[in-house]
Design a protein around this motif. Structure first.
Motif, PDB file in Angstrom:
ATOM      1  N   ARG A   7       0.831  -1.212   0.000  1.00  0.00           N
ATOM      2  CA  ARG A   7       0.000   0.000   0.000  1.00  0.00           C
ATOM      3  C   ARG A   7       0.861   1.255   0.000  1.00  0.00           C
ATOM      4  NH1 ARG A   7      -3.786  -3.018   2.810  1.00  0.00           N
ATOM      5  NH2 ARG A   7      -2.788  -2.690   4.814  1.00  0.00           N
ATOM      6  N   GLU A   8       1.943   1.213   0.742  1.00  0.00           N
ATOM      7  CA  GLU A   8       2.855   2.357   0.809  1.00  0.00           C
ATOM      8  C   GLU A   8       3.454   2.642  -0.566  1.00  0.00           C
ATOM      9  OE1 GLU A   8       4.861   5.556   2.377  1.00  0.00           O
ATOM     10  OE2 GLU A   8       3.358   4.332   3.392  1.00  0.00           O
ATOM     11  N   ALA A   9       3.850   1.590  -1.276  1.00  0.00           N
ATOM     12  CA  ALA A   9       4.422   1.768  -2.618  1.00  0.00           C
ATOM     13  C   ALA A   9       3.374   2.326  -3.585  1.00  0.00           C
ATOM     14  CB  ALA A   9       4.974   0.447  -3.133  1.00  0.00           C
ATOM     15  N   VAL A  10       2.147   1.855  -3.472  1.00  0.00           N
ATOM     16  CA  VAL A  10       1.068   2.310  -4.354  1.00  0.00           C
ATOM     17  C   VAL A  10       0.674   3.743  -4.027  1.00  0.00           C
ATOM     18  CG1 VAL A  10      -1.357   1.954  -4.994  1.00  0.00           C
ATOM     19  CG2 VAL A  10       0.175  -0.002  -4.805  1.00  0.00           C
ATOM     20  N   ALA A  30      -5.627   0.114  -7.984  1.00  0.00           N
ATOM     21  CA  ALA A  30      -4.263   0.278  -8.479  1.00  0.00           C
ATOM     22  C   ALA A  30      -3.335  -0.705  -7.770  1.00  0.00           C
ATOM     23  CB  ALA A  30      -3.786   1.711  -8.259  1.00  0.00           C
ATOM     24  N   GLY A  31      -3.541  -0.877  -6.473  1.00  0.00           N
ATOM     25  CA  GLY A  31      -2.754  -1.844  -5.710  1.00  0.00           C
ATOM     26  C   GLY A  31      -2.989  -3.266  -6.180  1.00  0.00           C
ATOM     27  N   VAL A  32      -4.254  -3.596  -6.469  1.00  0.00           N
ATOM     28  CA  VAL A  32      -4.578  -4.929  -6.976  1.00  0.00           C
ATOM     29  C   VAL A  32      -3.901  -5.161  -8.326  1.00  0.00           C
ATOM     30  CG1 VAL A  32      -6.450  -6.391  -7.847  1.00  0.00           C
ATOM     31  CG2 VAL A  32      -6.744  -5.139  -5.701  1.00  0.00           C
ATOM     32  N   ALA A  33      -3.938  -4.128  -9.190  1.00  0.00           N
ATOM     33  CA  ALA A  33      -3.311  -4.252 -10.511  1.00  0.00           C
ATOM     34  C   ALA A  33      -1.800  -4.464 -10.387  1.00  0.00           C
ATOM     35  CB  ALA A  33      -3.610  -3.010 -11.347  1.00  0.00           C
ATOM     36  N   ALA A  34      -1.156  -3.681  -9.531  1.00  0.00           N
ATOM     37  CA  ALA A  34       0.296  -3.797  -9.355  1.00  0.00           C
ATOM     38  C   ALA A  34       0.665  -5.151  -8.761  1.00  0.00           C
ATOM     39  CB  ALA A  34       0.798  -2.664  -8.457  1.00  0.00           C
ATOM     40  N   TRP A  35      -0.093  -5.587  -7.752  1.00  0.00           N
ATOM     41  CA  TRP A  35       0.177  -6.877  -7.122  1.00  0.00           C
ATOM     42  C   TRP A  35      -0.064  -8.002  -8.118  1.00  0.00           C
ATOM     43  CZ3 TRP A  35      -3.410  -9.702  -3.198  1.00  0.00           C
ATOM     44  CH2 TRP A  35      -2.754 -10.821  -2.674  1.00  0.00           C
ATOM     45  N   SER A  36      -1.137  -7.911  -8.881  1.00  0.00           N
ATOM     46  CA  SER A  36      -1.449  -8.951  -9.866  1.00  0.00           C
ATOM     47  C   SER A  36      -0.336  -9.100 -10.893  1.00  0.00           C
ATOM     48  CB  SER A  36      -2.766  -8.635 -10.579  1.00  0.00           C
ATOM     49  OG  SER A  36      -3.835  -8.622  -9.668  1.00  0.00           O
ATOM     50  N   LEU A  37       0.182  -7.970 -11.345  1.00  0.00           N
ATOM     51  CA  LEU A  37       1.259  -8.012 -12.333  1.00  0.00           C
ATOM     52  C   LEU A  37       2.501  -8.686 -11.741  1.00  0.00           C
ATOM     53  CD1 LEU A  37       2.394  -7.263 -15.113  1.00  0.00           C
ATOM     54  CD2 LEU A  37       3.065  -5.066 -14.138  1.00  0.00           C
ATOM     55  N   ALA A  38       2.924  -8.252 -10.560  1.00  0.00           N
ATOM     56  CA  ALA A  38       4.130  -8.809  -9.948  1.00  0.00           C
ATOM     57  C   ALA A  38       3.931 -10.274  -9.569  1.00  0.00           C
ATOM     58  CB  ALA A  38       4.526  -7.992  -8.721  1.00  0.00           C
TER      59      ALA A  38
END
Length: 197
Positions: A135-138, A153-161
Motif C-alpha cells: 500500500r505504501e508503494a502504491v 491500483a494496488g490490486v493491478a500492481a500486485w497482480s502483475l508482480a
C-alpha cells in the motif's frame, strides 16, 4: 558403566543436539518444498533428516499445518522487508519478483491458504506487514495515473508482480524471458503497462 545405565549398542539412535532445532526443521522443510512441493512434507521425515526423534518437530510446530504456517509467516515478513526498501512502485514489483526467485518455497506456501492456519498471529501479522508495504508503494502514485482508485491500483500492481513471479517460477516464461535478467524484463513490462506510474 553402572548396572542401571542402559547398554550402548551400535544400532541405538544417536542423539543430536541442535543449537536451534526450530531453524533446522524450517530449513529442511524449505529444501523439501523447493524440490518436491508442500505435499512431500512430512514431520517424521524432517526429524530423520535432522537426526532427532520423530516427536521433536511437533514440539515446535505442533503439526504439519503449524510448520507450513510458520514458513508462510516467515515469508510474509521477508517480503515486507523487501518491499519496504523499494524506491517506487516499479521497484517494489521488481523486489517482489526477486523475493519469489530467492525464496521459492516460502512463495509457494504463502499463497496456498488451505495449507495454513489462517488465524495464526504470526501469519496475520506478516500478511499485514506485507500488505502495508505494498500500500505504501502504491500510495506514492496518483490514482489518476492508473485511471482507477488506489485500492484497484494496488490490486493491478500486485497482480502483475505476482502473476509474473508465479509464471516465472513455473518455467512458463522461459521462452519469453530467455537469457535476459527476469527482474529487468519485469521492470520493462511494468514501465510499458504503467507508463504514467
Amino acid at each position: 558403566m553402572s548396572p542401571t545405565e542402559p547398554k550402548k549398542t551400535d544400532d541405538a539412535p544417536r542423539r543430536y543436539h541442535h543449537g536451534d532445532l526450530r531453524r533446522a526443521i524450517l530449513s529442511a522443510a524449505l529444501d523439501v518444498i523447493a524440490a518436491d512441493g508442500p505435499s512431500a512434507l512430512s514431520l517424521r521425515d524432517l526429524a530423520r533428516r535432522a537426526g532427532v526423534s520423530h516427536a521433536a518437530p511437533a514440539h515446535h510446530f505442533k503439526d504439519r499445518t503449524g510448520l507450513l504456517t510458520a514458513i508462510a509467516a516467515e515469508g510474509f515478513g521477508l517480503l515486507a522487508a523487501a518491499l519496504n526498501e523499494a524506491s517506487d512502485l516499479k521497484d517494489a514489483g521488481v523486489r517482489y519478483v526477486r523475493f519469489a526467485r530467492e525464496h521459492p518455497a516460502h512463495f509457494q506456501v504463502m499463497f496456498t491458504p488451505e495449507l495454513l492456519r489462517g488465524d495464526d498471529l504470526e501469519l496475520t501479522t506478516g500478511r499485514a506487514l506485507a500488505a502495508d508495504a505494498l500500500r505504501e508503494a502504491v500510495s506514492a502514485v496518483r490514482a489518476e495515473d492508473f485511471g482507477v482508485d488506489s485500492r484497484l491500483a494496488g490490486v493491478a500492481a500486485w497482480s502483475l508482480a505476482h502473476g509474473f513471479a508465479t509464471l516465472l517460477l513455473g518455467h512458463n516464461l522461459d521462452g519469453a524471458v530467455g537469457h535476459r535478467d527476469p527482474e529487468e524484463v519485469f521492470r520493462n513490462l511494468a514501465t510499458t503497462l504503467f507508463r504514467s506510474a
